[in-house]
Write an enzyme that holds these catalytic residues in place. Structure first.
Site: not given
Length: 223
Positions: A48, A119
Site C-alpha cells: 500500500d 498491493e
C-alpha cells in the site's frame, strides 16, 4: 505452503514481475481463508505504501495542480476499487489462492481481496527487486488510468455516500438479494437503499462490482 504453479510463474513474468523468492510470491497470492500462516496480509501493508509513493511521485511530476487536487487524484488512484480494476486487467483472479467457501462466495473476484493481492504483489516486487523496479511497474500498470484521468472521477459508492451525507440522509445500505450461476461464473445482484429516498439494484460478476452498479443506478435515478 504450496509452490507456485508453472502457469503462475509464467504469468508473473509476462506481466512484468521478477520472481526471485517464490515463497514470498506464493504468500502474496494467498488469502487468509486458506488457513495458511503465510498469506498476503503483511505484504499488503507494505505494498500500500509502495503504491502510494509511486503514484504520488508520478502526479507530482505530471500535474501542476495544488495540493488538494493532487490529494484527491491520489486517493482515487490508490483506492481499493482501482487496485481491483488493475488486478482484473492483468488476470489476477485466475491465480488467487482462496478457500473453496471463499471462492463460492465470490471471493476470487472481490474488490477487497483483489485490491489487497495487487498491493501484496507490488510489495513482493519491491522486496525482491528494489523500489525502482516496483516504481516502474506501478507506472506501467497504472499508466492507462493515470493518463486517461480516470482517477479524477469519483467511485459510484463514494459519490453516493457523499450525496447521502450532503442531503442529511442515513448512509446507504447494501444487501445481496440474489446469487446465481456456477462457482466459476457467479452472478450477484445487490440492492442499495437510502432511507426515505428510495432504492436501486445492480448485477455483476462480484459482490463489489454489483454494489458499484447499484450505486450508479441509484445516482442516475435520484442523484
Amino acid at each position: 505452503m504450496s509452490k507456485l504453479e508453472s502457469r503462475t510463474l509464467k504469468w508473473l513474468a509476462d506481466t512484468g514481475f521478477t520472481v526471485r523468492t517464490p515463497a514470498m510470491w506464493t504468500a502474496a497470492l494467498t488469502h487468509g481463508s486458506t488457513g495458511e500462516h503465510d498469506n498476503y496480509e503483511r505484504l499488503e501493508f507494505l505494498g500500500d505504501r509502495v503504491l502510494g509513493l509511486s503514484v504520488a511521485h508520478w502526479l507530482y511530476d505530471a500535474m501542476a495542480e495544488p495540493e488538494g487536487t493532487l490529494a484527491t487524484r491520489l486517493n482515487a488512484m490508490v483506492s481499493r476499487q482501482m487496485c481491483a480494476e488493475v488486478a482484473r486487467g492483468i488476470g489476477v483472479p485466475e491465480h488467487v489462492r482462496v478457500s473453496k467457501q471463499a471462492d463460492s462466495d465470490g471471493g476470487r473476484d472481490s474488490d477487497n481481496i483483489l485490491g489487497d493481492v495487487m498491493e501484496a504483489l507490488l510489495s513482493a516486487q519491491y522486496l525482491d527487486n528494489g523500489f525502482q523496479a516496483a516504481f516502474d511497474l506501478v507506472h506501467h500498470l497504472w499508466r492507462p488510468a493515470l493518463e486517461s484521468g480516470d482517477g479524477s472521477r469519483k467511485h459510484p459508492k463514494s459519490a453516493l455516500q457523499e450525496w447521502a451525507a450532503g442531503n442529511q440522509r442515513k448512509p446507504p445500505e447494501y444487501e445481496v438479494i440474489g446469487k446465481s450461476g456456477p462457482d466459476h461464473k457467479k452472478s450477484f445482484t445487490v440492492r442499495v437503499r437510502v432511507h426515505k429516498v428510495g432504492e436501486a439494484e445492480g448485477t455483476a460478476s462480484s459482490k463489489g462490482a454489483a454494489e458499484r452498479e447499484a450505486a450508479r443506478a441509484f445516482m442516475e435515478r435520484y442523484g
